[in-house]
Design a protein around this motif. Structure first.
Motif, mmCIF file in Angstrom:
data_model
loop_
_atom_site.group_PDB
_atom_site.id
_atom_site.type_symbol
_atom_site.label_atom_id
_atom_site.label_comp_id
_atom_site.label_asym_id
_atom_site.label_seq_id
_atom_site.Cartn_x
_atom_site.Cartn_y
_atom_site.Cartn_z
ATOM 1 N N SER A 133 1.610 -0.967 -8.629
ATOM 2 C CA SER A 133 0.972 -2.285 -8.603
ATOM 3 C C SER A 133 -0.434 -2.176 -8.027
ATOM 4 N N ALA A 134 -1.219 -3.213 -8.257
ATOM 5 C CA ALA A 134 -2.588 -3.226 -7.742
ATOM 6 C C ALA A 134 -2.612 -3.138 -6.220
ATOM 7 N N LYS A 135 -1.620 -3.744 -5.577
ATOM 8 C CA LYS A 135 -1.539 -3.705 -4.112
ATOM 9 C C LYS A 135 -1.359 -2.277 -3.623
ATOM 10 N N THR A 136 -0.520 -1.515 -4.280
ATOM 11 C CA THR A 136 -0.282 -0.130 -3.891
ATOM 12 C C THR A 136 -1.478 0.749 -4.235
ATOM 13 N N GLN A 137 -2.074 0.514 -5.386
ATOM 14 C CA GLN A 137 -3.259 1.281 -5.767
ATOM 15 C C GLN A 137 -4.391 1.090 -4.764
ATOM 16 N N SER A 138 -4.495 -0.112 -4.219
ATOM 17 C CA SER A 138 -5.566 -0.386 -3.252
ATOM 18 C C SER A 138 -5.408 0.425 -1.974
ATOM 19 N N ALA A 139 -4.190 0.882 -1.699
ATOM 20 C CA ALA A 139 -3.968 1.706 -0.510
ATOM 21 C C ALA A 139 -4.680 3.046 -0.627
ATOM 22 N N MET A 140 -4.996 3.437 -1.868
ATOM 23 C CA MET A 140 -5.670 4.714 -2.083
ATOM 24 C C MET A 140 -7.173 4.642 -1.841
ATOM 25 N N LEU A 141 -7.738 3.447 -1.799
ATOM 26 C CA LEU A 141 -9.190 3.316 -1.723
ATOM 27 C C LEU A 141 -9.758 3.917 -0.448
ATOM 28 N N GLU A 142 -9.222 3.516 0.706
ATOM 29 C CA GLU A 142 -9.710 4.055 1.981
ATOM 30 C C GLU A 142 -9.425 5.548 2.070
ATOM 31 N N ARG A 147 -11.319 9.325 3.638
ATOM 32 C CA ARG A 147 -10.441 10.423 4.047
ATOM 33 C C ARG A 147 -9.759 10.123 5.382
ATOM 34 N N GLN A 148 -9.213 8.939 5.441
ATOM 35 C CA GLN A 148 -8.493 8.479 6.617
ATOM 36 C C GLN A 148 -7.530 7.379 6.210
ATOM 37 N N VAL A 149 -6.536 7.136 7.057
ATOM 38 C CA VAL A 149 -5.630 6.010 6.844
ATOM 39 C C VAL A 149 -5.632 5.146 8.093
ATOM 40 N N THR A 150 -5.527 3.843 7.885
ATOM 41 C CA THR A 150 -5.478 2.903 8.997
ATOM 42 C C THR A 150 -4.147 2.173 8.944
ATOM 43 N N VAL A 151 -3.368 2.313 10.014
ATOM 44 C CA VAL A 151 -2.055 1.680 10.119
ATOM 45 C C VAL A 151 -1.972 0.978 11.468
ATOM 46 N N ASP A 152 -1.727 -0.331 11.442
ATOM 47 C CA ASP A 152 -1.615 -1.128 12.673
ATOM 48 C C ASP A 152 -2.824 -0.929 13.580
ATOM 49 N N SER A 153 -3.999 -1.013 13.003
ATOM 50 C CA SER A 153 -5.277 -0.904 13.724
ATOM 51 C C SER A 153 -5.557 0.489 14.266
ATOM 52 N N ASN A 154 -4.714 1.449 13.961
ATOM 53 C CA ASN A 154 -4.946 2.836 14.369
ATOM 54 C C ASN A 154 -5.406 3.642 13.159
ATOM 55 N N THR A 155 -6.460 4.432 13.354
ATOM 56 C CA THR A 155 -7.018 5.227 12.272
ATOM 57 C C THR A 155 -6.645 6.694 12.455
ATOM 58 N N TYR A 156 -6.173 7.314 11.370
ATOM 59 C CA TYR A 156 -5.759 8.714 11.400
ATOM 60 C C TYR A 156 -6.589 9.486 10.368
ATOM 61 N N GLN A 157 -7.298 10.498 10.832
ATOM 62 C CA GLN A 157 -8.128 11.308 9.948
ATOM 63 C C GLN A 157 -7.270 12.299 9.172
ATOM 64 N N LEU A 158 -7.635 12.520 7.914
ATOM 65 C CA LEU A 158 -6.934 13.484 7.078
ATOM 66 C C LEU A 158 -7.550 14.868 7.256
ATOM 67 N N GLU A 159 -6.701 15.868 7.336
ATOM 68 C CA GLU A 159 -7.157 17.235 7.583
ATOM 69 C C GLU A 159 -7.841 17.804 6.347
ATOM 70 N N PRO A 160 -9.037 18.395 6.505
ATOM 71 C CA PRO A 160 -9.699 19.014 5.355
ATOM 72 C C PRO A 160 -9.058 20.354 5.004
ATOM 73 N N PRO A 161 -9.137 20.769 3.737
ATOM 74 C CA PRO A 161 -9.682 20.002 2.621
ATOM 75 C C PRO A 161 -8.699 18.918 2.176
ATOM 76 N N PHE A 162 -9.239 17.828 1.652
ATOM 77 C CA PHE A 162 -8.386 16.757 1.144
ATOM 78 C C PHE A 162 -8.846 16.395 -0.261
ATOM 79 N N MET A 163 -7.887 16.344 -1.185
ATOM 80 C CA MET A 163 -8.225 16.072 -2.581
ATOM 81 C C MET A 163 -7.075 15.343 -3.254
ATOM 82 N N VAL A 164 -7.404 14.288 -3.976
ATOM 83 C CA VAL A 164 -6.423 13.545 -4.757
ATOM 84 C C VAL A 164 -6.614 13.891 -6.225
ATOM 85 N N LEU A 165 -5.535 14.314 -6.862
ATOM 86 C CA LEU A 165 -5.539 14.547 -8.301
ATOM 87 C C LEU A 165 -4.533 13.576 -8.909
#
Length: 341
Positions: A133-142, A147-165
């Motif tokens: 759904s569009a709601k789930t796809q939007s989770a990929m934008l940030e 290259r980070q995720v924000t959950v409950d006002s906490n931000t978690y950096q993704l370890e490099p290298p990071f790549m979405v295919l």
């Protein structure tokens, strides 16, 4: 010797790499490509573009029919560079928290604990991304941009290298959702593997399963991070950068294009040209690098007019036509900007 090699860099370019450094990095990129080719037969160009995109720090959208090796390409890349790999099978019931993670209350510690989602890895396969759904796809934008995720006002950096295919099926529309333009624009390039040649398919039938089991890593995760960092040291003369912007700007005024590429297209083409120059063993970018990569970087970023769609015009062909009309810079002051940044 190329004119673009002899141009004097600005003072800000003091850290431009040497040709020997470029040659050493080229060999590492070759090792990645050749290792993946032990599994992906007869698709050298597409394997190269995948590696270039990784070195350029981008993401890839692969649109193709089922069974052409999309998933195998992604898993082979992860094994080759000895990095973490996770697959997200997108379906309508996949939630954003499945991707980014969620917090759960631990009764023993009386605290909330973060449980990582599927995106917390190095190489992420977003399989059939257009089924979510569009709601789930939007989770990929940030995740893709920051290259980070924000959950409950906490931000978690993704370890490099990071790549979405990400993959999507071009022939089925039932149960799919069109990707929003903001998300499509975050993919650095768009690929299609296509059917293999006859002899290549025979090799796949005879040796494909065995080769999948035998593939091992060619370089380590630290080497990949170094490749990405060193790519920024490849020289891009201001007139080459201006040439890139002229091409992207031309997509905004073309008769067959309703919506042209954003500046993110210019940035992506600039980054891919650097990676391609490095793959060719050069520490500088030339116009031919830009010409070759433009259709892969820009075709998915444009929206065609109704007339162009009715006439079934190919976006890649339109980009090639634009590239053919934009004059190649031949002197440092060709566009009237001199050697100024």
């Amino acid at each position: 010797m190329s004119m673009y090699e002899t141009l004097q860099p600005d003072a800000t370019d003091a850290d431009i790499m040497t040709m020997q450094e470029a040659a050493d990095l080229q060999q590492k990129m070759y090792r990645i490509v050749e290792n993946i080719e032990t599994v992906i037969t007869g698709k050298r160009e597409k394997v190269e573009l995948t590696v270039l995109c990784m070195v350029a720090g981008g993401h890839i959208l692969i649109e193709d029919i089922p069974g052409t090796g999309k998933t195998t390409l992604v898993s082979s890349l992860a094994k080759t560079i000895s990095c973490g790999y996770k697959r997200i099978q997108f379906t309508p019931d996949v939630m954003p928290s499945d991707i980014s993670g969620f917090s759960i209350y631990n009764q023993k510690t009386a605290e909330f604990e973060f449980r990582p989602g599927a995106a917390m890895s190095n190489i992420v396969l977003a399989d059939e991304i257009n089924r979510a759904s569009a709601k789930t796809q939007s989770a990929m934008l940030e995740i893709m941009e920051e290259r980070q995720v924000t959950v409950d006002s906490n931000t978690y950096q993704l370890e490099p290298p990071f790549m979405v295919l990400a993959t999507q099926n071009p022939i089925e529309s039932l149960g799919t959702y069109q990707l929003p333009e903001a998300q499509i624009d975050r993919f650095m390039i768009k690929l299609s593997l296509g059917y293999p040649a006859l002899q290549d398919e025979v090799d796949i039938v005879l040796h494909g399963k065995k080769n999948k089991k035998r593939i091992s890593y060619a370089i380590g995760q630290a080497d990949v991070v170094n490749l990405i960092e060193q790519c920024d040291r490849v020289r891009v003369d201001p007139m080459i950068a201006t040439y890139i912007v002229h091409i992207v700007s031309a997509t905004r005024t073309h008769a067959d294009i309703k919506l042209g590429s954003s500046p993110r297209g210019s940035i992506a083409l600039h980054a891919m040209a650097r990676a391609y120059a490095l793959y060719k063993g050069r520490n500088y970018v030339i116009p031919d690098d830009v010409k070759y990569l433009a259709p892969y970087v820009l075709a998915h970023r444009i929206s065609l007019t109704h007339t162009a769609k009715t006439e079934k015009k190919d976006p890649s062909d339109i980009i090639r036509g634009i590239v053919a009309t934009v004059v190649v810079p031949v002197t440092p002051d060709y566009y009237g900007g001199g050697n100024q940044r």
